[in-house]
Design a protein around this motif. Structure first.
Motif, short mmCIF file in Angstrom:
data_model
loop_
_atom_site.label_atom_id
_atom_site.label_comp_id
_atom_site.label_asym_id
_atom_site.label_seq_id
_atom_site.Cartn_x
_atom_site.Cartn_y
_atom_site.Cartn_z
N ASP A 43 -16.85 -100.58 -10.16
CA ASP A 43 -16.10 -99.54 -9.45
C ASP A 43 -16.93 -98.98 -8.30
O ASP A 43 -16.42 -98.74 -7.20
CB ASP A 43 -15.72 -98.39 -10.39
CG ASP A 43 -14.80 -98.81 -11.52
OD1 ASP A 43 -13.96 -99.70 -11.30
OD2 ASP A 43 -14.95 -98.25 -12.63
N ARG A 46 -17.05 -101.49 -5.45
CA ARG A 46 -15.79 -101.53 -4.71
C ARG A 46 -15.58 -100.26 -3.90
O ARG A 46 -15.10 -100.31 -2.76
CB ARG A 46 -14.62 -101.75 -5.68
CG ARG A 46 -14.53 -103.16 -6.23
CD ARG A 46 -13.18 -103.43 -6.86
NE ARG A 46 -12.98 -102.66 -8.09
CZ ARG A 46 -13.29 -103.11 -9.31
NH1 ARG A 46 -13.84 -104.31 -9.45
NH2 ARG A 46 -13.06 -102.37 -10.38
N GLN A 50 -15.13 -100.41 0.07
CA GLN A 50 -13.86 -99.90 0.58
C GLN A 50 -14.08 -98.73 1.53
O GLN A 50 -13.39 -98.59 2.54
CB GLN A 50 -12.98 -99.44 -0.58
CG GLN A 50 -12.36 -100.56 -1.39
CD GLN A 50 -11.55 -99.99 -2.53
OE1 GLN A 50 -11.94 -99.05 -3.20
NE2 GLN A 50 -10.38 -100.57 -2.76
N PRO A 70 -10.84 -97.51 -5.84
CA PRO A 70 -11.58 -98.70 -6.23
C PRO A 70 -11.11 -99.30 -7.55
O PRO A 70 -11.29 -100.50 -7.79
CB PRO A 70 -13.02 -98.20 -6.34
CG PRO A 70 -12.90 -96.73 -6.57
CD PRO A 70 -11.69 -96.32 -5.79
N ALA A 73 -8.29 -101.87 -6.79
CA ALA A 73 -8.55 -102.90 -5.79
C ALA A 73 -8.72 -104.27 -6.44
O ALA A 73 -9.04 -104.38 -7.63
CB ALA A 73 -9.82 -102.55 -5.01
N PRO A 75 -10.66 -107.22 -7.58
CA PRO A 75 -12.10 -107.32 -7.88
C PRO A 75 -12.82 -108.30 -6.95
O PRO A 75 -12.26 -109.32 -6.55
CB PRO A 75 -12.12 -107.82 -9.32
CG PRO A 75 -10.78 -107.45 -9.89
CD PRO A 75 -9.82 -107.57 -8.73
N VAL A 76 -14.05 -107.94 -6.61
CA VAL A 76 -14.92 -108.82 -5.84
C VAL A 76 -15.91 -109.44 -6.82
O VAL A 76 -16.59 -108.72 -7.56
CB VAL A 76 -15.68 -108.04 -4.75
CG1 VAL A 76 -16.62 -108.97 -3.99
CG2 VAL A 76 -14.71 -107.35 -3.81
N TRP A 81 -20.96 -109.84 -4.01
CA TRP A 81 -21.14 -108.42 -3.70
C TRP A 81 -21.96 -108.19 -2.44
O TRP A 81 -21.56 -107.42 -1.57
CB TRP A 81 -21.79 -107.70 -4.88
CG TRP A 81 -20.84 -107.35 -5.98
CD1 TRP A 81 -19.47 -107.51 -5.99
CD2 TRP A 81 -21.18 -106.78 -7.25
NE1 TRP A 81 -18.94 -107.07 -7.18
CE2 TRP A 81 -19.96 -106.62 -7.97
CE3 TRP A 81 -22.38 -106.40 -7.84
CZ2 TRP A 81 -19.93 -106.09 -9.27
CZ3 TRP A 81 -22.36 -105.87 -9.13
CH2 TRP A 81 -21.14 -105.71 -9.83
#
Length: 252
Positions: A43, A46, A50, A70, A73, A75-76, A81
């Motif tokens: 979190d 993100r 963001q 976040p 959103a 997920p990355v 990252w």
């Protein structure tokens, strides 16, 4: 108004974003963030990525856009990252450069220069770099000039005209002349005064009802409520209860 020029702010943003990325590299995405207990590490990642993109969009449009969440959103992947975070920071610095740092846009305090977003995101990133470092056990570093500007911005935010309409809780910082002095080692300090009209502040070294001294990095972390003043990283003299009152109500 920022005490640092746009080039230094952009450099600082990349420094702190890079430090954040190194702090979370290879870490457990589900780890709870001790300083933001409602968030997991993913979190936090993100949120930061963001936030940079959100600020860039506002600079380009000149008007407010919805704040991203976040937790909702896409997920990355952790392996992406670092690149994703750097891309967001680059997007913001490019937006500032293309729009012009002095171009008037919407900011959290109303209309102001676009560079205000670069400064706000740098200071946001610095604090979350610390959050990430605490979560993963990584080291946290910040240059003195960046930490000092974060302290200055904090006082500017809580003393800005019309700020109570944005955050009514800040009205509790009004007082009858009580004073807080910050004395960073080897640097000019700050004096904050609680007045019936709100907090007023100035640079300089002063006597006060309560004095907090120590490394500017630690003063920044105490003011941002990441480190308690009792942790031994700063030195206190005077009315500690006054400092506690201020810290409990300085959140912006």
């Amino acid at each position: 108004m920022t005490t640092l020029d746009p080039a230094r702010l952009a450099e600082g943003l990349l420094e702190q974003t890079g430090g954040f990325a190194r702090a979370v590299a290879g870490a457990d995405a589900g780890a709870q963030v001790p300083t933001c207990p409602e968030w997991r590490l993913a979190d936090l990642v993100r949120h930061l990525g963001q936030a940079h993109r959100w600020a860039a969009e506002q600079v380009r449009k000149g008007e407010p856009v919805p704040v991203p969440d976040p937790r909702t959103a896409v997920p990355v992947p952790p392996g992406e990252w670092a690149a994703w975070l750097r891309a967001g920071a680059d997007e913001l610095t490019e937006a500032i450069a293309q729009t012009g740092p002095d171009t008037e846009v919407w900011t959290i305090l109303g209309r102001g220069p676009a560079v205000a977003w670069l400064r706000r995101m740098l200071n946001e990133t610095s604090i979350h770099h610390y959050d990430a470092a605490v979560t993963t056990g990584a080291g946290f570093e910040i240059a003195d000039d960046l930490a000092a500007d974060a302290v200055t911005e904090a006082f500017e935010l809580i003393s800005a005209p019309g700020v109570y309409a944005i955050n009514p809780a800040l009205a509790e910082l009004r007082g009858q002349g009580e004073t807080l002095a910050l004395r960073p080692d080897g640097m000019e300090g700050w004096l904050a005064t609680r007045t019936p009209g709100g907090v007023r502040w100035a640079r300089g070294d002063h006597e006060a009802d309560v004095v907090m001294s120590g490394p500017v990095r630690e003063i920044m972390l105490v003011l941002s409520r990441r480190v308690p003043p009792s942790a031994g990283t700063v030195r206190l003299h005077g009315d500690a209860a006054l400092l506690d009152h201020l810290l409990a109500r300085m959140a912006f």
